[in-house]
Scaffold this motif. Structure first.
Motif, mmCIF file in Angstrom:
data_model
loop_
_atom_site.group_PDB
_atom_site.id
_atom_site.type_symbol
_atom_site.label_atom_id
_atom_site.label_comp_id
_atom_site.label_asym_id
_atom_site.label_seq_id
_atom_site.Cartn_x
_atom_site.Cartn_y
_atom_site.Cartn_z
ATOM 1 N N HIS A 47 -1.687 27.409 28.027
ATOM 2 C CA HIS A 47 -1.670 25.969 27.749
ATOM 3 C C HIS A 47 -0.898 25.227 28.831
ATOM 4 O O HIS A 47 -0.201 25.844 29.651
ATOM 5 N N ASP A 62 1.930 22.020 29.072
ATOM 6 C CA ASP A 62 2.832 21.290 28.172
ATOM 7 C C ASP A 62 2.396 19.838 27.980
ATOM 8 O O ASP A 62 2.645 19.240 26.930
ATOM 9 N N HIS A 101 0.409 28.123 31.481
ATOM 10 C CA HIS A 101 1.314 29.255 31.254
ATOM 11 C C HIS A 101 1.115 29.808 29.855
ATOM 12 O O HIS A 101 0.520 29.156 28.995
HETATM 13 FE FE FE2 Z 1 4.696 25.641 27.129
#
Ligand code: FE2
Length: 278
Positions: free
Chosen positions: A148, A150, A235
């Motif tokens: 994903h 952030d 990540h």
């Molecule tokens: Fe994250």
């Protein structure tokens, strides 16, 4: 932050800074989190997982947590009858999302001159500490976090967000370290996770191409390391099947000059706005 640090961050979308925090500060945070879990009474929460209202009540518990300290279980923490498989202390996935404002130990860890300088170097001239999470990555049942960005969860316009990930213990492939796609922050934002009209949440897909996951690399780091994450960096972390925990603390910081959409899942009440380093 030196010019090479900044160019590395621009190139890779992340930066690994060993020994950013000393061992004593890591241990103080760990001890505080462990006390919080010891003091936490899970009975009310466990009932959430054993009623038909499960989705709605667990959604509410999560959606209201932006300016509170709340406890979230590992998905694999429960037996079919709703009881815990392991002790409470080994069942919590994370604590979130306003530890840095509500708890003095977390406040002290999160508001240091070094962090203020680092965030300033990254161009956040008017920083607001928006979100904190204590992540346990429990032995044996520590859950996977799929790939994903952030910014999917904390979107601002323009995008002015920095993620800080502190290793409170050595993080290895074995106990579920972070993995990232170097340079993947240049691929653009794939989706947004938002509050849905009428309650709950929804995901808006902006680009449905799969991640080039063959390029993902492990970020094995020592206790005290800070990993700085670009808001668009893809990540993930894998399951922890080992007997060791992998405690980490994360902090997300935005700039006060940007627009913070009302559709973002994380909202703070008017009487508890996000604060900077002061
Ligand atoms: Fe994250």
């Amino acid at each position: 932050m030196t010019p090479p640090h900044l160019s590395q961050y621009e190139r890779d979308g992340f930066l690994v800074l060993p020994n950013f925090v000393n061992a004593e500060a890591c241990d103080a945070l760990r001890a505080r989190a462990e006390t919080m879990v010891r003091d936490f009474d899970p009975n009310g929460l466990i009932s959430i997982f054993s009623t038909r209202e499960q989705t709605r009540t667990s959604d509410d518990y999560f959606l209201e947590s932006g300016d509170k300290i709340r406890f979230f279980f590992e998905e694999n923490a429960f037996n079919p009858d709703g009881t815990l498989k392991q002790a409470k202390e080994e069942s919590i996935n994370k604590i979130g999302h306003a530890l840095h404002d509500l708890d003095p130990t977390f406040d002290e860890f999160s508001r240091t001159p070094e962090l203020k300088q680092l965030v300033d170097d990254l161009g956040l001239r008017h920083p607001l500490l928006l979100q904190s999470m204590y992540i346990f990555k429990q032995p044996r049942i520590g859950g996977e976090v799929t790939c994903h960005q952030d910014a999917t969860f904390l979107y601002t316009e323009p995008l002015r967000l920095v993620g800080l990930w502190f290793a409170l213990e050595d993080a290895t492939i074995e106990n579920g370290c972070l993995w990232a796609i170097p340079g993947g922050h240049k691929l653009g934002l794939k989706s947004r996770f938002m509050r849905a009209r009428g309650g709950g949440t929804r995901v808006e897909i902006l680009d449905d191409k799969p991640w080039p996951e063959e390029k993902v690399q492990p970020l094995e780091v020592k206790k005290g390391t800070l990993i700085v994450l670009h808001p668009l960096l893809p990540h993930l972390s894998r399951e922890n099947r080992s007997a060791k925990s992998r405690h980490a603390y994360t902090l997300h910081i935005i700039d006060a000059s940007v627009d913070y959409p009302a559709g973002n899942w994380l909202q703070r009440s008017a009487d508890m706005p996000a604060r900077g380093f002061a």
